[in-house]
Design a protein around this motif. Structure first.
Motif, PDB file in Angstrom:
ATOM      1  N   ILE A  20      17.101  -8.398  14.973  1.00 47.49           N
ATOM      2  CA  ILE A  20      16.647  -7.025  14.714  1.00 47.49           C
ATOM      3  C   ILE A  20      15.970  -6.493  15.958  1.00 47.49           C
ATOM      4  CG2 ILE A  20      15.019  -5.633  13.371  1.00 47.49           C
ATOM      5  CD1 ILE A  20      15.516  -7.478  11.027  1.00 47.49           C
ATOM      6  N   PRO A  21      16.335  -5.283  16.424  1.00 46.98           N
ATOM      7  CA  PRO A  21      15.790  -4.781  17.692  1.00 46.98           C
ATOM      8  C   PRO A  21      14.344  -4.304  17.549  1.00 46.98           C
ATOM      9  CG  PRO A  21      17.210  -3.130  16.692  1.00 46.98           C
ATOM     10  CD  PRO A  21      17.339  -4.366  15.840  1.00 46.98           C
ATOM     11  N   PRO A  22      13.609  -4.255  18.664  1.00 45.45           N
ATOM     12  CA  PRO A  22      12.274  -3.660  18.648  1.00 45.45           C
ATOM     13  C   PRO A  22      12.382  -2.154  18.421  1.00 45.45           C
ATOM     14  CG  PRO A  22      12.968  -4.131  20.901  1.00 45.45           C
ATOM     15  CD  PRO A  22      14.015  -4.710  19.992  1.00 45.45           C
ATOM     16  N   ASP A  56       6.578   6.664  23.297  1.00 50.95           N
ATOM     17  CA  ASP A  56       7.214   7.630  22.398  1.00 50.95           C
ATOM     18  C   ASP A  56       8.277   6.961  21.531  1.00 50.95           C
ATOM     19  OD1 ASP A  56       5.654   9.709  23.259  1.00 50.95           O
ATOM     20  OD2 ASP A  56       7.144  10.508  24.664  1.00 50.95           O
ATOM     21  N   GLU A  57       9.022   6.021  22.094  1.00 52.57           N
ATOM     22  CA  GLU A  57      10.048   5.317  21.322  1.00 52.57           C
ATOM     23  C   GLU A  57       9.414   4.521  20.191  1.00 52.57           C
ATOM     24  OE1 GLU A  57      13.664   4.473  24.485  1.00 52.57           O
ATOM     25  OE2 GLU A  57      11.854   3.243  24.602  1.00 52.57           O
ATOM     26  N   ILE A  58       8.249   3.955  20.440  1.00 54.39           N
ATOM     27  CA  ILE A  58       7.535   3.203  19.403  1.00 54.39           C
ATOM     28  C   ILE A  58       6.978   4.147  18.352  1.00 54.39           C
ATOM     29  CG2 ILE A  58       5.540   1.729  18.947  1.00 54.39           C
ATOM     30  CD1 ILE A  58       5.998   0.494  21.727  1.00 54.39           C
ATOM     31  N   PHE A  59       6.337   5.240  18.792  1.00 54.08           N
ATOM     32  CA  PHE A  59       5.754   6.210  17.859  1.00 54.08           C
ATOM     33  C   PHE A  59       6.831   6.862  16.996  1.00 54.08           C
ATOM     34  CE2 PHE A  59       2.220   6.868  21.193  1.00 54.08           C
ATOM     35  CZ  PHE A  59       1.483   5.833  20.649  1.00 54.08           C
ATOM     36  N   ASP A  60       8.005   7.166  17.596  1.00 57.67           N
ATOM     37  CA  ASP A  60       9.071   7.858  16.862  1.00 57.67           C
ATOM     38  C   ASP A  60       9.598   7.045  15.687  1.00 57.67           C
ATOM     39  OD1 ASP A  60       8.863  10.002  18.535  1.00 57.67           O
ATOM     40  OD2 ASP A  60      10.636   9.525  19.742  1.00 57.67           O
ATOM     41  N   GLU A  61       9.420   5.732  15.727  1.00 56.70           N
ATOM     42  CA  GLU A  61       9.863   4.869  14.625  1.00 56.70           C
ATOM     43  C   GLU A  61       8.755   4.606  13.616  1.00 56.70           C
ATOM     44  OE1 GLU A  61      12.936   3.993  14.074  1.00 56.70           O
ATOM     45  OE2 GLU A  61      13.616   4.986  15.908  1.00 56.70           O
ATOM     46  N   PHE A  63       5.623   3.448  14.272  1.00 60.97           N
ATOM     47  CA  PHE A  63       4.725   2.352  14.612  1.00 60.97           C
ATOM     48  C   PHE A  63       3.605   2.837  15.528  1.00 60.97           C
ATOM     49  CE2 PHE A  63       8.677   0.157  13.540  1.00 60.97           C
ATOM     50  CZ  PHE A  63       8.220  -0.891  12.757  1.00 60.97           C
ATOM     51  N   SER A  64       2.667   1.934  15.801  1.00 56.25           N
ATOM     52  CA  SER A  64       1.602   2.213  16.766  1.00 56.25           C
ATOM     53  C   SER A  64       1.742   1.246  17.930  1.00 56.25           C
ATOM     54  CB  SER A  64       0.224   2.060  16.110  1.00 56.25           C
ATOM     55  OG  SER A  64      -0.062   0.685  15.891  1.00 56.25           O
ATOM     56  N   LEU A  65       0.815   1.308  18.860  1.00 54.18           N
ATOM     57  CA  LEU A  65       0.876   0.415  20.015  1.00 54.18           C
ATOM     58  C   LEU A  65       0.280  -0.957  19.711  1.00 54.18           C
ATOM     59  CD1 LEU A  65      -0.044   2.861  22.917  1.00 54.18           C
ATOM     60  CD2 LEU A  65       2.221   2.176  22.094  1.00 54.18           C
ATOM     61  N   ASN A  66      -0.358  -1.080  18.552  1.00 54.62           N
ATOM     62  CA  ASN A  66      -0.920  -2.380  18.175  1.00 54.62           C
ATOM     63  C   ASN A  66      -0.724  -2.603  16.682  1.00 54.62           C
ATOM     64  OD1 ASN A  66      -2.238  -4.798  18.098  1.00 54.62           O
ATOM     65  ND2 ASN A  66      -4.292  -3.919  18.165  1.00 54.62           N
ATOM     66  N   ASP A  67       0.456  -3.086  16.326  1.00 56.29           N
ATOM     67  CA  ASP A  67       0.777  -3.335  14.925  1.00 56.29           C
ATOM     68  C   ASP A  67       0.607  -4.796  14.536  1.00 56.29           C
ATOM     69  OD1 ASP A  67       1.662  -0.656  14.093  1.00 56.29           O
ATOM     70  OD2 ASP A  67       3.227  -0.967  15.586  1.00 56.29           O
TER      71      ASP A  67
END
Length: 252
Positions: A20-22, A56-61, A63-67
């Protein structure tokens, strides 16, 4: 190799999401100790392979920067019996996990024997671990219990249904037109599995409770979707929408 279920003192559930991709890819380890009037539990959950993603790629899905998440504490022992029953009923694979990932287990008994195994019933173990982690989130107040609202409005009758799923207690509280009772955990979990299968069209969702005839659901985020119009089957071979309608009717 199975250890005797009544002699277990510890189970460790280790999961790898595989290919599963990040930002979705992750690993976790649950360590669960028996022998007290609660389950002595630790969780170490880490998201992986995010180095090449932008913020932005993380936020758009979503998520946060520290999950990543860690927990050490007590889980109600209402979880002990179903966990041991799952262990006792499982069969084991002689193969190692491949790129698809999955669950592997470590079990320890009172004599100090240790068994490392990979269960063949991977989906059952993954679902159990997800529910157990949800119980942790409730206990730490990271997340509130999930509450679903459902309205059946027909010519001569109307039912307002609320379901609150309390993972920490493995309990489901039902309200139908203001009358409250507790309902079966496993049957409700089956209904939940149908609820989250279809596609929800938020362009057709309403923030206000609908007034016209039909079946409507709020999955806990405050948006009302009309069954059959804003809730659509993804897979033509399985009618999840009908299963949702049937499941909520049975609760009345």
């Amino acid at each position: 190799m199975h250890l005797k279920t009544d002699e277990l003192v510890r189970l460790e559930i280790e999961f790898d999401s595989g290919i599963i991709p990040p930002p979705y890819s992750h690993v976790f380890k649950l360590k669960i100790g028996f022998g007290k009037n609660f389950l002595d539990t630790s969780l170490d959950l880490k998201y992986t392979d995010r180095e090449d993603l932008t913020e932005d790629e993380i936020f758009d899905e979503g998520f946060s920067l520290n999950d990543d998440y860690q927990f050490q504490g007590e889980i109600p022992n209402v979880w002990e019996r179903p966990l041991k029953e799952l262990y006792a009923s499982s069969k084991w694979s002689n193969n190692k996990l491949d790129e698809e990932g999955g669950v592997k287990l470590l079990a320890k008994d009172k004599q100090g024997k240790i068994s490392r195994t990979i269960p063949l019933n991977q989906q059952e173990w993954q679902f159990f671990a997800q529910d157990y982690i949800q119980a942790i989130y409730e206990i730490t107040k990271k997340e509130a219990p999930l509450t679903l609202h459902y309205i059946i409005r027909e010519k001569e009758q109307e039912f307002s249904i609320s379901l609150t799923i309390k993972f920490s207690l493995r309990r489901v509280d039902l309200s139908v037109n203001g009358k409250n009772k507790t309902v079966d955990w496993e049957n409700t979990k089956s209904l939940l599995s149908y609820v989250f299968l279809p596609d929800y069209d938020y362009s057709k969702a309403k923030e206000q409770s609908p007034k016209h005839q039909g079946h409507f659901i709020d999955c806990g985020d405050g948006y009302w979707h009309e069954i059959g119009k804003g809730v659509i089957n993804i897979d033509d071979s399985f009618d999840a929408v009908s299963k949702i309608k049937e499941g909520f009717r049975k609760l009345i």
